[in-house]
Motif scaffolding. Structure first.
Motif, mmCIF file in Angstrom:
data_model
loop_
_atom_site.group_PDB
_atom_site.id
_atom_site.type_symbol
_atom_site.label_atom_id
_atom_site.label_comp_id
_atom_site.label_asym_id
_atom_site.label_seq_id
_atom_site.Cartn_x
_atom_site.Cartn_y
_atom_site.Cartn_z
ATOM 1 N N LYS A 171 0.830 -1.192 0.000
ATOM 2 C CA LYS A 171 0.000 0.000 0.000
ATOM 3 C C LYS A 171 0.873 1.254 0.000
ATOM 4 N N SER A 172 2.176 1.083 0.030
ATOM 5 C CA SER A 172 3.088 2.227 0.125
ATOM 6 C C SER A 172 3.253 2.895 -1.238
ATOM 7 N N PRO A 173 3.724 4.157 -1.231
ATOM 8 C CA PRO A 173 3.988 4.834 -2.504
ATOM 9 C C PRO A 173 5.026 4.051 -3.326
ATOM 10 N N VAL A 174 4.824 4.048 -4.645
ATOM 11 C CA VAL A 174 5.712 3.299 -5.527
ATOM 12 C C VAL A 174 7.164 3.729 -5.345
ATOM 13 N N LYS A 175 7.338 5.032 -5.149
ATOM 14 C CA LYS A 175 8.695 5.554 -5.040
ATOM 15 C C LYS A 175 9.443 4.924 -3.858
ATOM 16 N N THR A 176 8.723 4.767 -2.728
ATOM 17 C CA THR A 176 9.343 4.168 -1.543
ATOM 18 C C THR A 176 9.775 2.730 -1.856
ATOM 19 N N ILE A 177 8.893 1.997 -2.527
ATOM 20 C CA ILE A 177 9.204 0.605 -2.858
ATOM 21 C C ILE A 177 10.412 0.537 -3.793
ATOM 22 N N SER A 178 10.403 1.419 -4.817
ATOM 23 C CA SER A 178 11.525 1.435 -5.767
ATOM 24 C C SER A 178 12.822 1.697 -5.031
ATOM 25 N N ASN A 179 12.804 2.660 -4.112
ATOM 26 C CA ASN A 179 14.027 2.988 -3.375
ATOM 27 C C ASN A 179 14.522 1.804 -2.565
ATOM 28 N N TRP A 180 13.600 1.092 -1.911
ATOM 29 C CA TRP A 180 14.007 -0.062 -1.116
ATOM 30 C C TRP A 180 14.609 -1.157 -1.987
ATOM 31 N N ILE A 181 13.952 -1.406 -3.124
ATOM 32 C CA ILE A 181 14.429 -2.518 -3.969
ATOM 33 C C ILE A 181 15.753 -2.172 -4.636
ATOM 34 N N THR A 182 15.840 -0.952 -5.216
ATOM 35 C CA THR A 182 17.088 -0.606 -5.897
ATOM 36 C C THR A 182 18.217 -0.348 -4.903
ATOM 37 N N GLY A 183 17.860 -0.085 -3.650
ATOM 38 C CA GLY A 183 18.883 0.208 -2.648
ATOM 39 C C GLY A 183 19.254 -1.013 -1.814
ATOM 40 N N GLU A 184 18.736 -1.036 -0.582
ATOM 41 C CA GLU A 184 19.093 -2.073 0.398
ATOM 42 C C GLU A 184 18.908 -3.503 -0.125
ATOM 43 N N PHE A 185 17.749 -3.718 -0.736
ATOM 44 C CA PHE A 185 17.401 -5.069 -1.191
ATOM 45 C C PHE A 185 18.454 -5.614 -2.170
ATOM 46 N N LEU A 186 18.753 -4.826 -3.219
ATOM 47 C CA LEU A 186 19.711 -5.298 -4.213
ATOM 48 C C LEU A 186 21.118 -5.411 -3.643
ATOM 49 N N ARG A 187 21.400 -4.544 -2.664
ATOM 50 C CA ARG A 187 22.724 -4.600 -2.043
ATOM 51 C C ARG A 187 22.934 -5.978 -1.388
ATOM 52 N N TYR A 188 21.892 -6.431 -0.657
ATOM 53 C CA TYR A 188 21.989 -7.757 -0.034
ATOM 54 C C TYR A 188 22.100 -8.856 -1.075
ATOM 55 N N VAL A 189 21.249 -8.744 -2.111
ATOM 56 C CA VAL A 189 21.242 -9.781 -3.145
ATOM 57 C C VAL A 189 22.642 -9.915 -3.747
ATOM 58 N N ASN A 190 23.241 -8.763 -4.054
ATOM 59 C CA ASN A 190 24.573 -8.785 -4.664
ATOM 60 C C ASN A 190 25.650 -9.247 -3.683
ATOM 61 N N ASP A 191 25.582 -8.700 -2.461
ATOM 62 C CA ASP A 191 26.596 -9.065 -1.460
ATOM 63 C C ASP A 191 26.567 -10.564 -1.169
ATOM 64 N N MET A 192 25.349 -11.114 -1.080
ATOM 65 C CA MET A 192 25.237 -12.516 -0.718
ATOM 66 C C MET A 192 25.301 -13.412 -1.955
ATOM 67 N N GLY A 193 25.408 -12.777 -3.138
ATOM 68 C CA GLY A 193 25.481 -13.550 -4.378
ATOM 69 C C GLY A 193 24.247 -14.408 -4.601
ATOM 70 N N LEU A 194 23.069 -13.841 -4.317
ATOM 71 C CA LEU A 194 21.843 -14.645 -4.399
ATOM 72 C C LEU A 194 21.305 -14.709 -5.823
ATOM 73 N N ASP A 195 20.590 -15.767 -6.089
ATOM 74 C CA ASP A 195 19.926 -15.952 -7.367
ATOM 75 C C ASP A 195 18.537 -15.330 -7.245
#
Lengths: 483, 447
Positions: free
Chosen positions: A338-362
């Protein structure tokens, strides 16, 4: 000194994800074979008299790729024999395509610096993969499971002039193949391999000088390192007054240098001629139109759609659509939250992807579903937790796969926005730090931030900053009056 | 008399005797030599007269020959890297010269610094000077390239009327005239609406002609009469339109680079900037452009500049905003999806986002800003009627336009490109009035 600019063309070999091999009924899933030389038959081991039959699915996938790369699909196809002798091909030739490939004259837009550039795709043709060789000290073992697996070779024009452009082109081709579902893009398994044709020329000139071909680049890293090395090597040769020799090179990952393998052969060395065991292959318009109607949404189209649908910037949209699984994950999260799209985009392109890349996740096998990410963002939006806490929770989600609500409850991480509770904390801060209070009241505004920090420290970062700020200001005003 | 040649082709005549007909642009005396810089309309070439080659009376006349005298000169062509001229690098030895007219004294545009107003008052003479001559030659090539591209791509030329009954929007910027018993007629600002009728008969069309804008509020840097080319395409959406625009602009720049190199060099154009103009062009949404402008606004420290950059979502971009945006790219940049409110009533709304529409502006680099405005047009009858009512336009006047949505409506798109703006950008010239031979501004109808 004359400066030189690189001229790069790429050949990309992509294994197609068909059930059976290119010219026989053997399973093409060689990476899951129970043992060496179990997925073989008279055709792929070249027993005398064995006749090839074209795999329709492979042709369809090749047409699909051709259409996605804006190519002309040639109505008449011809398979050709490429003759050479080596144990990885028992026939003594590879069935490939020569002057009548499936697709030709296409293009793909990439980004060179800030501005887009169109890279021309010369052709895409079908051929068969070779056997795998295992070299030992005194002997070599051959596994024919891979021999005959369908390969699509996508050849670009020499339109790239930086290593970054070549990397962007290769990355986009891989994304398109994955979007189309014709190749897993799994570089480690060798389903996608690059060859780079590299030459350099004086900056500003339009001539094409002698090129070298670097074979078997099996990762993006190898592609960029090898082309960068080769550009530098050739530049130095010209600057020293010598000439570059046309040859085929290999890339040595350990030594990080290109190594000469053989002087370059010309097409006529292979004695190409039409494959007599296969009739010309006619691809009629209706078939092409049918396949066209099955084209899924491609990265570039999806990028355009997301930009307008969610107000994203080009860079955000490009990042999110670079991988189909990521784009799917993103859109699913947006639809669930229910959150603004911008907030979601920021979370995914920021913290979320950082973890994915750092942990080398598929991205296709993440430890938690989009529902959980949507919940997390909604908790932040509802101010149930603050940004810092949310980052901790996200870390926990990646580690344990638990839902954000579970983690928040279990660790008592909820944001404190309760007035009474925070008033007590604020009172304690003022009480403990009379010197700082005095200096604030004397006009030193900067102390205020320090006191906010104290509130955060005492609440372990859980205080709602807005409420805390308001209460702290009120308390300080009271202190001013009572002074 | 040797054959009459055009100076732009002089490199083909090295070593041959030729005749050049033209006007003396400059003269330098060096004792036994007189250097004449002669322009013939197609170029500028140095002609060298040696005292020994000519009768004494003739040579004597040459030493007194004023600028703009008209002459016919014959002699051999020699290659000489140092020789000035456009294209330059060649000179003609004067073996024979006929002075057609010994020009009068006090030539107003003599080779000295002139004020802009003075130059414009003498525009009929100013166009002879190399810079103006080069710009107008480039303009002619731009126009030739425009027509060529349309011809090669299946477009039909349709001439739309200049006398029109009503404006697309409002009448404040229109030149009006009495029209017999029919009341008022107005000078056209666009042929687009007529083109929308044309495409339903011809598929792909373009109109090309002068358009008129009577905006008193605008500065004298705006023209009241300017040339616009407006293609319109049936079965074309916004994406396809952008592709057409980038191919079109790439073609124009390419042809100018191919054919007008000496002219571009003579006005000092940075050619590397033009060589980068290759389709595809970057595309950004209005949302993103707005975001970029706001970020730049936040960072700007100069209060005056900051004031100019003031912006909020929903506004149209002004020149300072366009300058900032174009500085981020080397190629022209598309900005698409503008707020519906700042664009015309006939533009197709964005699916699921009615507050923005399928419009696109193409902004030229180096701060030149908008050269093309285009959009996908509304194809629904009901929606168009609703918009006409919302904009309080007379439904009766748009009956024919509505008909187009009733009988075989299709998605269609088109754009308008201002020729003078495009020429100014390609020439790297900031004054739009120099991109047309006889500019019309609110302060000028002479000469």
């Amino acid at each position: 000194m004359t400066t030189y600019e690189p001229v790069i063309g790429l050949e990309i070999h992509a294994e197609l994800q068909t059930k059976s091999k290119m010219f026989c009924g053997c399973s093409a899933a060689y990476s899951e074979a129970p043992a060496a030389n179990t997925l073989i038959c008279p055709v792929c081991t070249a027993l005398p008299g064995a006749m090839p039959v074209v795999n329709q699915k492979a042709v369809e996938q090749a047409i699909l790729v051709g259409l996605a790369l804006n190519c002309t699909i040639n109505p008449m196809n011809q398979f050709a024999r490429k003759n050479y002798f080596y144990p990885d091909l028992p026939k003594g030739y590879q069935i490939s395509q020569y002057d009548l490939p499936v697709a030709s004259n296409g293009w793909l837009n990439i980004l060179a610096g800030t501005d887009p550039q169109r890279i021309r795709v010369r052709r895409a043709h079908l051929e068969e993969d070779t056997a795998k060789l295992f070299h030992h000290d005194r002997h070599t073992l051959v596994d024919y499971n891979r021999a005959g697996v369908p390969l699509l070779e996508i050849v670009s024009e020499p339109d790239m002039h930086t290593v970054e452009a070549a990397l962007d082109y290769a990355t986009r081709i891989r994304a398109i193949l994955r979007y189309l579902g014709v190749n897993s893009g799994d570089m480690e398994k060798g389903v996608l391999r690059f060859e780079a044709n590299v030459s350099v020329r004086p900056t500003g000139s339009s001539e094409l000088l002698t090129r070298t071909e670097i074979k078997n680049l099996n990762s993006f890293r190898a592609l960029t390192r090898a082309t960068a090395f080769e550009i530098q090597r050739q530049t130095q040769i010209y600057q020293s007054g010598a000439e570059v020799v046309q040859e085929t090179l290999g890339w040595n990952d350990l030594k990080e240098m290109t190594i000469s393998q053989r002087s370059k052969e010309e097409a006529h060395d292979y004695r190409y001629f039409p494959e007599p065991d296969l009739p010309p292959l006619e691809i009629n318009r209706a078939w092409v139109e049918q396949i066209k109607s099955e084209l899924p949404e491609l990265p570039e189209m999806r990028e355009q759609r997301l930009i307008m649908q969610f107000g994203l910037t080009v860079n955000e949209a490009r990042l999110l659509t670079s991988d189909k699984a990521l784009a799917d994950y993103y859109e699913k999260t947006v639809s669930l939250s229910k959150s603004p799209v911008k907030t979601i985009s920021n979370w995914i392109t920021g913290e979320f992807l950082r973890y994915v890349n750092d942990m080398g996740l598929d991205l296709e096998h993440l430890p938690f579903p989009p529902e959980h990410l949507a919940q997390l963002v909604d908790l932040v939006t509802a101010k149930a937790i603050n940004d810092n806490t949310a980052k901790e929770v996200l870390a926990g989600m990646f580690k344990t796969g638990q839902s954000p609500e579970t983690i928040v409850k279990a660790n008592n991480l909820g944001q404190i926005s309760d007035q009474d509770a925070l008033e007590l904390v604020v009172a304690q801060v003022l009480n403990d730090n009379p010197k700082e209070v005095a200096s604030y009241l004397a006009g030193k505004q900067t102390v205020f931030q320090w006191m906010m920090g104290q509130v955060a420290r005492l609440t372990r970062g859980k205080a709602d900053p807005q409420v805390a700020r308001k209460l702290l200001l009120q308390a300080l005003e009271k202190a001013r009056i009572s002074k | 008399m040797p054959p009459i040649i055009r100076v732009e082709e002089i490199d083909k005549y090295t070593g041959q005797d030729v005749t050049v007909q033209g006007w003396v642009y400059n003269r330098t005396d060096k004792g036994k030599l007189v250097f004449l810089l002669v322009r013939d309309g197609s170029g500028f070439v140095q002609c060298v007269a040696f005292k020994g080659d000519l009768p004494e009376a003739v040579f004597d006349q040459l030493t007194r020959l004023p600028q703009e005298s008209s002459v016919i000169i014959s002699g051999p062509v020699r290659e000489d890297k140092r020789a000035p001229g456009i294209p330059g690098g060649y000179e003609v030895g004067v073996r024979e010269i006929k002075i057609v007219q010994f020009a009068g004294d006090n030539y107003p545009m003599a080779l000295k610094e002139q004020g802009v107003d003075f130059a414009l008052d003498n525009r009929h003479l100013w166009i002879r000077m190399p810079s103006q001559w080069a710009i107008l030659r480039i303009r002619a090539t731009v126009i030739a390239a425009i027509r060529e591209w349309f011809e090669q791509n299946g477009f039909i030329n349709m001439d739309t009327p200049i006398l029109t009954p009503a404006a697309v929007e409002g009448t404040t910027t229109l030149f009006e005239t009495e029209y017999f018993d029919e009341g008022k007629a107005y000078l056209s600002q666009s042929g687009q609406l007529y083109n929308e009728a044309d495409i339903m008969a011809f598929g792909k069309v373009y109109c090309f002609g002068p358009t008129f804008r009577a905006e008193k509020s605008k500065t004298r840097r705006h023209l009241t009469e300017f040339w616009m080319v407006e293609p319109e395409i049936a079965f074309c959406d916004l994406d396809q339109l952008m592709e057409i625009e980038e191919q079109f602009v790439t073609h124009i720049v390419k042809r100018v680079l191919r054919e007008r190199m000496p002219e571009l060099k003579s006005i000092g154009r940075d050619l590397s900037k033009l060589e980068k103009i290759q389709a595809p062009f970057p595309r950004i949404s209005y949302d993103e452009a707005a975001k970029i402008i706001l970020e730049i606004y936040d960072k700007e420290t100069d209060p005056e500049k900051k004031e100019l950059l003031k912006f909020e979502w929903g506004m149209d971009f002004g020149a300072p905003h366009e300058t900032e945006l174009t500085n981020l790219y080397e190629k022209p940049v598309f900005v698409y999806g503008y707020p519906t409110k700042v664009k015309a009533f006939y533009m197709e709304p964005w699916p699921d986002r009615p507050e923005v529409c399928k419009s696109v502006d193409l902004l030229a680099p180096e701060g030149y800003g908008e050269i093309i405005g285009g959009s996908e047009r509304m194809s629904s009858y009901d929606l168009l009627l609703q918009r006409i009512h919302e904009h309080k336009l007379p439904e009766e006047a748009y009956r024919w336009y509505l008909d187009l949505r009733k009988y075989g409506s299709v998605p269609h798109s088109g754009f308008g490109m201002g020729v003078e703006r495009t020429v100014s950008w390609i020439c790297g010239n900031e004054h739009i009035r120099e991109a047309i031979a006889f500019p019309r501004t609110i302060k000028r109808v002479y000469p």
